[in-house]
Design an enzyme around this catalytic site. Structure first.
Site, PDB file in Angstrom:
ATOM      1  N   PRO A 244       0.854  -1.207   0.000  1.00  0.00           N
ATOM      2  CA  PRO A 244       0.000   0.000   0.000  1.00  0.00           C
ATOM      3  C   PRO A 244       0.878   1.241   0.000  1.00  0.00           C
ATOM      4  O   PRO A 244       1.491   1.590   1.012  1.00  0.00           O
ATOM      5  CB  PRO A 244      -0.796  -0.137   1.304  1.00  0.00           C
ATOM      6  CG  PRO A 244       0.078  -0.964   2.195  1.00  0.00           C
ATOM      7  CD  PRO A 244       0.860  -1.885   1.307  1.00  0.00           C
TER       8      PRO A 244
ATOM      9  N   ASP B 250       5.758   3.010   1.902  1.00  0.00           N
ATOM     10  CA  ASP B 250       4.962   1.844   2.271  1.00  0.00           C
ATOM     11  C   ASP B 250       4.164   2.231   3.522  1.00  0.00           C
ATOM     12  O   ASP B 250       4.735   2.421   4.594  1.00  0.00           O
ATOM     13  CB  ASP B 250       5.889   0.663   2.552  1.00  0.00           C
ATOM     14  CG  ASP B 250       5.131  -0.619   2.892  1.00  0.00           C
ATOM     15  OD1 ASP B 250       3.926  -0.545   3.226  1.00  0.00           O
ATOM     16  OD2 ASP B 250       5.753  -1.700   2.852  1.00  0.00           O
ATOM     17  N   HIS B 251       2.836   2.333   3.356  1.00  0.00           N
ATOM     18  CA  HIS B 251       2.011   2.831   4.450  1.00  0.00           C
ATOM     19  C   HIS B 251       1.963   1.866   5.640  1.00  0.00           C
ATOM     20  O   HIS B 251       1.558   2.251   6.742  1.00  0.00           O
ATOM     21  CB  HIS B 251       0.579   3.115   3.952  1.00  0.00           C
ATOM     22  CG  HIS B 251      -0.088   4.262   4.643  1.00  0.00           C
ATOM     23  ND1 HIS B 251       0.193   4.631   5.944  1.00  0.00           N
ATOM     24  CD2 HIS B 251      -1.017   5.142   4.209  1.00  0.00           C
ATOM     25  CE1 HIS B 251      -0.542   5.663   6.284  1.00  0.00           C
ATOM     26  NE2 HIS B 251      -1.287   6.010   5.250  1.00  0.00           N
ATOM     27  N   ARG B 252       2.390   0.639   5.440  1.00  0.00           N
ATOM     28  CA  ARG B 252       2.448  -0.300   6.565  1.00  0.00           C
ATOM     29  C   ARG B 252       3.555   0.084   7.538  1.00  0.00           C
ATOM     30  O   ARG B 252       3.527  -0.317   8.706  1.00  0.00           O
ATOM     31  CB  ARG B 252       2.691  -1.725   6.046  1.00  0.00           C
ATOM     32  CG  ARG B 252       1.579  -2.267   5.152  1.00  0.00           C
ATOM     33  CD  ARG B 252       1.973  -3.581   4.506  1.00  0.00           C
ATOM     34  NE  ARG B 252       3.154  -3.457   3.668  1.00  0.00           N
ATOM     35  CZ  ARG B 252       3.674  -4.477   2.971  1.00  0.00           C
ATOM     36  NH1 ARG B 252       3.112  -5.672   3.020  1.00  0.00           N
ATOM     37  NH2 ARG B 252       4.764  -4.285   2.232  1.00  0.00           N
TER      38      ARG B 252
END
Length: 407
Positions: A207, A379-381
């Site tokens: 994501p 990376d939104h994680r």
């Protein structure tokens, strides 16, 4: 006791390799550690070494063949040892070079082709050729075993290689592929296969969000001019200065200097910066280690050496693995702004655009400034929006006052 010659994993991400050439012929004596072949991996051309002593009794795959990691491609044994169980029958004669194009060559649609050197069936014995012809054949990807030489006693010489290379174009130079028919198919190189697989792994499940910032590079330009004026040892590019600024910013924002590990996030204290390098075969990312500790001159020297080795396919695994963050610069191609794809398991990558002179309103008047746009893919994680924004703020501050990086 016979020793199997295996297609080895010569890079951490290698799943298959292409046998570029056999360095040792069938019948040659070899010792453990001797180079017996050259293999094209997904990153570079590496040496394949013997894992036992004896005589190279069999070539089980010809030059130009792609084999999976773990596949048996040759046999080393004593002169009279029975190796039929390893070869599926009687010990084969020296491997014939393939009559079809190797994976790095273009297979053109049916059409009139440029004249080439006479081609014969591959010889089952050593090919008579000059040292220059052998080197040129290796460089151009020409199958020297399938060429009738025009030299004395059929010896393959320089002009034969030059003629043979006219009708085949390697995938290493896509800009010069002659499309002689309706279309031309170019078989994937090992590097291009890995690029496709890795990018598919990234853009789908990761994501990703993007943050773009415009940075005043006027003082960077002035600093670079001053450094270059003091000699080659201080020669640096804008990209070298960006890498140094990124490294310092990562030490202040370790949340961005991280790997996504699936069930954990790994944060790094050192900034090992991956530097995207465009080669004829595709993109490869050599790593400048501990960039936060190195001066600009050293980063410049490291960057030039790694880029040179990358284009020559001479990088060693330790030189393209272990990156914690990557930088991709297309500014030299006049690209104003773009987004780059994250290189897993890294959590971010910085895309650097061109530096342009633009008018900026300051103190009641327009003044010329050197402005550059950068885009951070996150990376939104691992990285939240505010965290990425703070990283870019720090990066902008360093590049707009670059003298601060020298202390």
């Amino acid at each position: 006791m016979a020793t199997k010659v295996m297609m080895e994993a010569l890079s951490p991400t290698m799943e298959e390799g292409r046998l570029v050439k056999w360095v040792k012929n069938v019948g040659d004596a070899v010792k453990s550690g001797d180079t017996i072949g050259e293999v094209e991996t997904d990153k570079a051309i590496m040496e394949l070494v013997a894992r036992g002593d004896g005589i190279l009794r069999a070539h089980l795959v010809p030059e130009g063949t792609t084999a999976a990691v773990g596949m048996v491609i040759g046999v080393i044994a004593a002169a009279n040892e029975d190796i039929s169980s390893m070869t599926g029958g009687a010990a084969p004669a020296p491997a014939a070079a393939p009559a079809v194009a190797a994976p790095a060559r273009a297979a053109a649609a049916p059409a009139a082709a440029a004249p080439a050197a006479p081609v014969a069936e591959a010889s089952s014995g050593p090919v008579r050729s000059s040292p220059l012809a052998r080197r040129m054949a290796a460089e151009k990807g020409v199958n020297i075993g399938a060429i009738h030489g025009s030299g004395p006693n059929g010896r393959v010489i320089r002009r034969d290689i030059e003629a043979a290379s006219v009708s085949t174009t390697t995938a290493a130079a896509p800009a010069t592929i002659p499309i002689t028919g309706e279309y031309t198919d170019v078989v994937l190189t090992q590097m291009r296969k890995t690029i496709a697989r890795r990018l598919s792994e990234s853009i789908g499940p990761v994501p990703t969000f993007y943050l773009t910032s415009e940075i005043d590079m006027t003082q960077v330009g002035q600093l670079r001019e001053q450094m270059v004026a003091n000699g080659d040892q201080y020669k640096v590019s804008v990209n070298d200065i960006v890498i140094k600024a990124v490294a310092i910013a990562l030490t202040r924002h370790p949340e961005c200097n991280a790997h996504w590990m699936g069930d954990s996030i790994r944060y790094f204290s050192a900034a090992h910066i991956g530097m995207a390098v465009a080669t004829d075969d595709g993109l490869i990312v050599p790593v400048i280690r501990d960039a936060q500790r190195k001066g600009l001159g050293q980063i410049g020297r490291d960057a030039r050496e790694l880029a040179k080795k990358a284009r020559e396919r001479k990088l060693q695994p330790a030189e393209f693995t272990g990156g914690t963050f990557s930088v991709s610069n297309l500014g030299m191609f006049g690209i104003d702004q773009f987004t780059a794809i994250i290189n897993p398991p890294e959590a971010a990558i910085l895309a650097v655009g061109a530096t342009e002179t633009k008018p900026v309103w300051e103190n009641g008047a327009f003044v010329p400034r050197q402005l550059m746009r950068v885009t951070l893919s996150c990376d939104h994680r691992v990285i939240d929006g505010a965290v990425g924004a703070k990283f870019l703020q720090t990066l902008r501050g360093l590049l707009e006052a670059p003298m601060m990086m020298l202390f």
